[in-house]
Design a protein around this motif. Structure first.
Motif, short mmCIF file in Angstrom:
data_model
loop_
_atom_site.label_atom_id
_atom_site.label_comp_id
_atom_site.label_asym_id
_atom_site.label_seq_id
_atom_site.Cartn_x
_atom_site.Cartn_y
_atom_site.Cartn_z
N LYS A 1 20.99 -10.31 -107.96
CA LYS A 1 21.30 -9.04 -108.57
C LYS A 1 21.86 -9.27 -109.96
O LYS A 1 22.40 -10.33 -110.27
CB LYS A 1 22.26 -8.23 -107.71
CG LYS A 1 23.64 -8.80 -107.55
CD LYS A 1 24.48 -7.90 -106.68
CE LYS A 1 25.88 -8.44 -106.54
NZ LYS A 1 26.74 -7.57 -105.74
N ARG A 2 21.72 -8.25 -110.80
CA ARG A 2 22.17 -8.32 -112.19
C ARG A 2 22.69 -6.97 -112.62
O ARG A 2 22.38 -5.94 -112.01
CB ARG A 2 21.01 -8.73 -113.10
CG ARG A 2 19.89 -7.70 -113.11
CD ARG A 2 18.89 -7.93 -114.21
NE ARG A 2 17.84 -6.92 -114.16
CZ ARG A 2 17.92 -5.72 -114.70
NH1 ARG A 2 19.03 -5.36 -115.33
NH2 ARG A 2 16.93 -4.86 -114.62
N LYS A 3 23.48 -6.98 -113.68
CA LYS A 3 23.97 -5.73 -114.25
C LYS A 3 23.03 -5.27 -115.36
O LYS A 3 22.25 -6.05 -115.88
CB LYS A 3 25.38 -5.93 -114.83
CG LYS A 3 26.44 -6.10 -113.77
CD LYS A 3 27.82 -6.15 -114.37
CE LYS A 3 28.87 -6.27 -113.28
NZ LYS A 3 30.21 -6.45 -113.83
N SER A 4 23.15 -3.99 -115.72
CA SER A 4 22.33 -3.44 -116.79
C SER A 4 22.86 -3.89 -118.14
O SER A 4 24.06 -4.07 -118.33
CB SER A 4 22.34 -1.92 -116.74
OG SER A 4 21.79 -1.47 -115.53
N ALA A 5 21.96 -4.03 -119.10
CA ALA A 5 22.34 -4.38 -120.46
C ALA A 5 22.73 -3.10 -121.22
O ALA A 5 22.61 -1.99 -120.68
CB ALA A 5 21.18 -5.06 -121.17
N PHE A 6 23.21 -3.27 -122.44
CA PHE A 6 23.53 -2.16 -123.35
C PHE A 6 24.70 -1.31 -122.85
O PHE A 6 24.74 -0.11 -123.07
CB PHE A 6 22.30 -1.25 -123.58
CG PHE A 6 21.07 -2.01 -123.95
CD1 PHE A 6 21.01 -2.72 -125.15
CD2 PHE A 6 19.99 -2.04 -123.10
CE1 PHE A 6 19.88 -3.42 -125.51
CE2 PHE A 6 18.85 -2.75 -123.44
CZ PHE A 6 18.80 -3.44 -124.64
N LEU B 1 29.43 2.74 -127.54
CA LEU B 1 28.93 3.66 -126.53
C LEU B 1 29.10 5.13 -126.95
O LEU B 1 28.64 6.03 -126.24
CB LEU B 1 29.66 3.43 -125.20
CG LEU B 1 29.49 2.03 -124.60
CD1 LEU B 1 30.37 1.87 -123.38
CD2 LEU B 1 28.05 1.77 -124.25
N THR B 2 29.74 5.37 -128.09
CA THR B 2 30.00 6.75 -128.48
C THR B 2 28.72 7.50 -128.83
O THR B 2 28.63 8.70 -128.60
CB THR B 2 30.96 6.81 -129.69
OG1 THR B 2 30.44 5.96 -130.71
CG2 THR B 2 32.34 6.35 -129.29
N LYS B 3 27.75 6.82 -129.38
CA LYS B 3 26.50 7.49 -129.75
C LYS B 3 25.56 7.67 -128.56
O LYS B 3 24.56 8.36 -128.67
CB LYS B 3 25.79 6.71 -130.85
CG LYS B 3 25.35 5.31 -130.43
CD LYS B 3 24.60 4.60 -131.55
CE LYS B 3 25.54 4.06 -132.58
NZ LYS B 3 24.88 3.16 -133.54
N GLN C 1 23.46 6.21 -116.05
CA GLN C 1 22.31 5.54 -115.46
C GLN C 1 22.36 4.02 -115.61
O GLN C 1 21.66 3.31 -114.89
CB GLN C 1 21.02 6.09 -116.06
CG GLN C 1 20.74 7.52 -115.60
CD GLN C 1 19.54 8.13 -116.29
OE1 GLN C 1 19.14 7.71 -117.38
NE2 GLN C 1 18.96 9.15 -115.66
N LEU C 2 23.18 3.54 -116.54
CA LEU C 2 23.32 2.09 -116.73
C LEU C 2 24.36 1.48 -115.82
O LEU C 2 24.57 0.27 -115.83
CB LEU C 2 23.66 1.78 -118.19
CG LEU C 2 22.55 2.01 -119.20
CD1 LEU C 2 23.08 1.86 -120.60
CD2 LEU C 2 21.40 1.06 -118.96
N ARG C 3 25.06 2.30 -115.03
CA ARG C 3 26.04 1.78 -114.09
C ARG C 3 25.36 1.04 -112.95
O ARG C 3 24.19 1.25 -112.69
CB ARG C 3 26.84 2.94 -113.48
CG ARG C 3 28.02 3.37 -114.27
CD ARG C 3 28.81 4.37 -113.46
NE ARG C 3 29.35 5.40 -114.34
CZ ARG C 3 29.51 6.67 -114.00
NH1 ARG C 3 29.17 7.10 -112.81
NH2 ARG C 3 30.01 7.52 -114.86
N GLY C 4 26.15 0.22 -112.27
CA GLY C 4 25.65 -0.41 -111.06
C GLY C 4 24.79 -1.64 -111.34
O GLY C 4 24.71 -2.13 -112.46
N THR C 5 24.14 -2.12 -110.30
CA THR C 5 23.35 -3.34 -110.40
C THR C 5 21.93 -3.06 -109.97
O THR C 5 21.62 -2.05 -109.35
CB THR C 5 23.93 -4.45 -109.50
OG1 THR C 5 23.93 -3.99 -108.16
CG2 THR C 5 25.33 -4.82 -109.93
N SER C 6 21.04 -3.98 -110.34
CA SER C 6 19.65 -3.91 -109.90
C SER C 6 19.18 -5.33 -109.61
O SER C 6 19.87 -6.30 -109.91
CB SER C 6 18.78 -3.25 -110.97
OG SER C 6 18.91 -3.94 -112.19
N ALA C 7 18.02 -5.44 -109.03
CA ALA C 7 17.48 -6.75 -108.65
C ALA C 7 16.83 -7.41 -109.86
O ALA C 7 16.30 -6.73 -110.75
CB ALA C 7 16.47 -6.59 -107.53
#
Length: 64
Positions: free
Chosen positions: A22-27, A32-34, A42-48
Motif C-alpha cells: 500500500k502507498r499514500k497519495s502524492a500531492f 494546499l491553499t490553492k 480525495q487524496l486522503r487514505g491509501t491505495s494499492a
C-alpha cells in the motif's frame, strides 16, 4: 556475502499487506491553499501499488 540493504526511502513510503503493497497519495504535503477541499479529501487514505510497480517495490524492500 554481505547482507542485503533495504532502500530506506522506499521503506518509509510503502507497507506490505497480505495482497501486495500500500502507498499514500502524492500531492498532499504543502501548497494546499490553492487546492479545492474536494481534491484534498480525495487524496486522503491509501491505495494499492500498481501491478507494474510491484517488482520494483519488492526489489527495494527485499531485505525485510
Amino acid at each position: 556475502m554481505p547482507k542485503m540493504k533495504t532502500n530506506k526511502g522506499a521503506a518509509k513510503r510503502f507497507k506490505k499487506t497480505a495482497s501486495g503493497f500500500k502507498r499514500k497519495s502524492a500531492f498532499k504535503s504543502h501548497i494546499l491553499t490553492k487546492m479545492t477541499t474536494k481534491r484534498k479529501r480525495q487524496l486522503r487514505g491509501t491505495s494499492a501499488v500498481a501491478a507494474a510497480d510491484v517488482p520494483a517495490v519488492k526489489r527495494m524492500l527485499r531485505a525485510n
